[in-house]
Motif scaffolding. Structure first.
Motif, short mmCIF file in Angstrom:
data_model
loop_
_atom_site.label_atom_id
_atom_site.label_comp_id
_atom_site.label_asym_id
_atom_site.label_seq_id
_atom_site.Cartn_x
_atom_site.Cartn_y
_atom_site.Cartn_z
N ILE A 63 0.84 -1.21 0.00
CA ILE A 63 0.00 0.00 0.00
C ILE A 63 0.87 1.25 0.00
N ALA A 64 2.02 1.18 0.67
CA ALA A 64 2.92 2.33 0.72
C ALA A 64 3.40 2.74 -0.67
N HIS A 65 3.57 1.80 -1.59
CA HIS A 65 3.96 2.16 -2.96
C HIS A 65 2.93 3.08 -3.60
N ASN A 66 1.65 2.82 -3.32
CA ASN A 66 0.60 3.69 -3.87
C ASN A 66 0.57 5.05 -3.18
N VAL B 79 4.48 4.10 -8.68
CA VAL B 79 4.14 3.60 -10.02
C VAL B 79 4.24 4.73 -11.05
N GLY B 80 3.72 5.90 -10.70
CA GLY B 80 3.84 7.05 -11.60
C GLY B 80 5.28 7.46 -11.81
N GLU B 81 6.10 7.34 -10.78
CA GLU B 81 7.52 7.66 -10.92
C GLU B 81 8.22 6.71 -11.89
N MET C 250 16.95 3.06 -8.59
CA MET C 250 15.71 3.75 -8.23
C MET C 250 14.72 2.78 -7.60
N GLY C 251 14.65 1.56 -8.11
CA GLY C 251 13.77 0.56 -7.53
C GLY C 251 14.14 0.23 -6.09
N ARG C 252 15.43 0.14 -5.80
CA ARG C 252 15.86 -0.16 -4.42
C ARG C 252 15.51 0.98 -3.47
N LEU C 253 15.65 2.22 -3.95
CA LEU C 253 15.26 3.36 -3.12
C LEU C 253 13.76 3.35 -2.84
N GLN C 254 12.97 3.04 -3.86
CA GLN C 254 11.52 2.97 -3.67
C GLN C 254 11.14 1.88 -2.68
N GLU C 255 11.78 0.74 -2.77
CA GLU C 255 11.48 -0.35 -1.85
C GLU C 255 11.82 0.03 -0.41
#
Length: 386
Positions: free
Chosen positions: A238-241, A246-248, A291-296
């Motif tokens: 849920i935090a990803h939303n 996703v937009g990033e 960037m994916g690791r930072l988002q996670e």
């Protein structure tokens, strides 16, 4: 002779025949009948609807050895010969004139200025990490892309012979109970939430798409072990939303594609293979995966705070990632993955645990969205949360 003439003349009178002289046919002017007919059918033969066509018959075929144009006609019908004589679409001279064209310089300068202005006008600050990012997609655009992905997931499940568990299944009801406590603290109650559990014991995964579509593989539930462990995973998704990750990711593809296509255009398509595969892989390692690791990592922190605010024990998140680390033996190195290693994840969550425990103790367990509201406010103002 005179007697014979006298006899014939009365006979002619008795028959009523008058001898008249027929004038010879004129060869210069057409008759009145032809003058009335011909203007109505110009270029056509008389009493015919077919236009006059020249006779193109060239006579019997001539001996190729005596026909100087025979070899030329044969080669003109040969695709290989025509391809060898074809002129290139882009020559060195035309390319040089195109590059030196003042109009091209003007277009390039205006494009660069517009792109820079567009980039800086869509920069955002992620409140929990202070990271500056580019995001040009609205929530409506992201939701439209998510709807298409939902249909693709449903199609894949059907094609692979899997199935969705019914609402009566205990695993589905467990996921629904956890989501009922996490949705209020996310501040996204208005979304069209829907829980789907995929019957696949070999897959331990879950994701929440923008718009409220929740997918959980049944293989994740034994690793989660209980609702607290499941809340750690679903809070993370849920935090990803909430952070609009996703937009990033969609926005980042614009810059990558522009760079790759520019290289292909400037090389005249010669480097299309190297650009598409080698260049795409390099950009993936240098930009997409970091960037994916930072988002996670950001989603781990946000999800930990939300599960604590929903009165789930944040200590259970450590236990979940430890079990996940044992289940994912032989995972690739962190620099080759879009996710942090489980070891680094556990280390970060341990650092955040005092704050998460404090958040749980301060919560009234009534489903208030204090953290989510604070996050959205900080993102609108472009500041970092303390």
């Amino acid at each position: 002779m005179r007697a014979l003439r006298l006899v014939l003349q009365p006979a002619r009178r008795s028959l009523g025949v008058v001898a008249t002289r027929i004038p010879p046919r004129s060869t210069t002017a057409p008759s009145p009948i032809l003058r009335r007919i011909q203007p109505q059918f110009p270029g056509r033969r008389l009493f015919s609807q077919t236009a006059c066509r020249p006779n193109k018959w060239q006579g019997p075929p001539r001996d190729p050895s005596r026909d100087p144009d025979y070899q030329l006609r044969v080669r003109s019908r040969d695709p290989t010969y025509q391809l060898s004589r074809a002129k290139p679409l882009v020559t060195h001279d035309s390319l040089r004139r195109f590059i030196r064209s003042p109009s091209l310089h003007t277009v390039v300068v205006l494009s660069i200025v517009g792109a820079v202005a567009f980039y800086f006008s869509n920069l955002q600050t992620v409140p929990v990490s202070g990271r500056r990012r580019f995001n040009c997609f609205s929530e409506e655009s992201v939701k439209a892309a998510s709807d298409a992905q939902v249909k693709r997931i449903e199609y894949d499940v059907e094609q692979t012979g899997k199935r969705f568990l019914g609402n009566w299944d205990p695993r589905t009801r467990m996921v629904e109970r956890v989501m009922a406590r996490l949705i209020p603290v996310s501040g996204m109650e208005d979304a069209e939430w829907e829980v789907r559990v995929i019957d696949d014991p070999r897959t331990a995964n879950a994701f929440v798409l923008p718009g409220g579509k929740v997918f959980v593989y049944s293989g994740l539930i034994p690793i989660a072990k209980n609702e607290h462990g499941l809340a750690a995973v679903l809070g993370h998704e849920i935090a990803h939303n909430l952070a609009e990750h996703v937009g990033e990711r969609m926005s980042s593809q614009i810059g990558v594609n522009m760079l790759l296509y520019s290289v292909i255009f400037l090389t005249g398509g010669i480097a299309i293979f190297a650009t598409s595969f080698i260049g795409g892989g390099i950009l993936d390692l240098l930009f997409s995966k970091p960037m994916g690791r930072l988002q996670e990592s950001e989603a781990d922190y946000i999800g930990l705070m939300m599960m604590a605010e929903a009165c789930y024990d944040p200590q259970q998140a450590l236990g979940f990632w430890q079990r996940m680390e044992r289940a994912q033996q032989g995972e690739p190195p962190e620099w080759m993955s879009t996710h942090p290693s489980n070891h680094n994840r556990i280390q970060k969550i341990t650092e955040w645990m005092p704050k998460a425990t404090e958040k749980m103790e301060q919560s009234d367990c009534q489903g208030t969205s204090a953290f989510a509201d604070m996050f959205r406010s900080a993102m609108r103002r472009g500041v970092r949360m303390e």
